[in-house]
Design an enzyme around this catalytic site. Sequence first.
Site, PDB file in Angstrom:
ATOM      1  CB  THR A 143      -0.937   0.019   1.215  1.00 24.55           C
ATOM      2  OG1 THR A 143      -0.159  -0.130   2.423  1.00 24.55           O
ATOM      3  CG2 THR A 143      -1.950  -1.116   1.126  1.00 24.55           C
ATOM      4  CB  VAL A 151       7.355   1.979   4.107  1.00 25.29           C
ATOM      5  CG1 VAL A 151       8.781   2.187   3.629  1.00 25.29           C
ATOM      6  CG2 VAL A 151       6.391   2.845   3.306  1.00 25.29           C
ATOM      7  CB  SER A 152       2.474   0.812   4.793  1.00 25.70           C
ATOM      8  OG  SER A 152       1.258   0.488   5.442  1.00 25.70           O
ATOM      9  CB  SER A 153       2.060  -4.400   2.872  1.00 21.98           C
ATOM     10  OG  SER A 153       2.546  -5.186   3.955  1.00 21.98           O
TER      11      SER A 153
END
Length: 388
Positions: free
Chosen positions: A44, A53-55
């Site tokens: 994401t 860095v985000s998922s």
Amino acid sequence: MDDLVAAGSIKTKEVEAAFRAVPRHLFAPEVSLQDAYADDIVRTKQDQHGITVSSVSAPWLQATMLEQAGISPGMRVLEVGSGGYNAALIAELVGPTGAVTTMDIDADVTERAHHCLAAAGYDQVHVVLADAEHGVPEHAPYDRIIVTAGAWDIPPAWTDQLAPDGRIVVPLRMRGLSRTVALTPRDGVLVSLDHQMAGFVPVRGDGAHPERLVQLHDADVGLRFDEQAPELDAAALRAALLAPRVEAWSGVRFGGMEPFDGLLLWLASSLDDYGLLSRARSPTARELVDPVSPIGTPTAVEADSFAYLTLRKVEDGDDTYEFGAYAHGPDAARLAGLVVTQVQAWNRTHRDASPATISVWPATTPAEALPPGRVIAKRHRIVVLSWS
């Protein structure tokens, strides 16, 4: 969903019901419906280098951690690392009498989580923008704290904000290896109830702890060190990589579908001068090294030599392999023998026995008070890997 149940990732009816209730696609609007429900992560956000860095984590891993947490109706739960979907699953598990707080250090991530939760009908979840190192004291105490980012340490805020009989589920990094560990307080110490192999994007902010990387061949091959690294001669190690390798074989075999994450943890705890060998997924890297895992393979490292775990297919077996070691450098033969000896020790005494116990102690604990095992000193804590 049926696949997660069949694979054993989902074990309880409560977790299965939560997965069936929460519409995952509403938390992954960037991808197709098929990709949203695939058993894989949904990335994401990436940084300027293209690193995730985000998922939204893979469903099997979310299920595993929720089963580890053992969440019941009415509980107060803090989630560290917010994607929205996992918080909605937790909200289903705690029910209308419980409370869920999800936090993240990234404003883009919390804004996205808030939007997705509202769209899916879970706007009762508290979404907080804050650094995980300090927790969220205004909604404490928490019966469960579930961390969905790779943590190198466990900050005091997490235990300070945990209920006396609570539980922390955290992907904890130990000598470079990550395990999602269910920890419960016991006489001032956190003791593992269960641990499973897992990987997450690392914690950012005050709790971040970058690894040391020694590149052996451009970006193709490197050695990673998580805690104190041994004294190294990087130029000598690079030269050693290009010299003919030495190999040694253990006689220890395993089937292709048999997990061996216990062996990796054993090597991390039994090898003194230790790092992780990583390689790129490129033809050049594959010609140079052949580790059991390109992401990070336990490696015995000294100043100018190293030996790492590998495997080979057994010709007379169907999908059967043998563990061994490849080594480079002037001391290659001895280090290869050391790795093979530890593989054989694991096979004799730990392969079919209880897994390691992971205990987490205050950093001020004197050495004589710690249990036997591999002691890993961190900033706030001392982690001990103990084997029965």
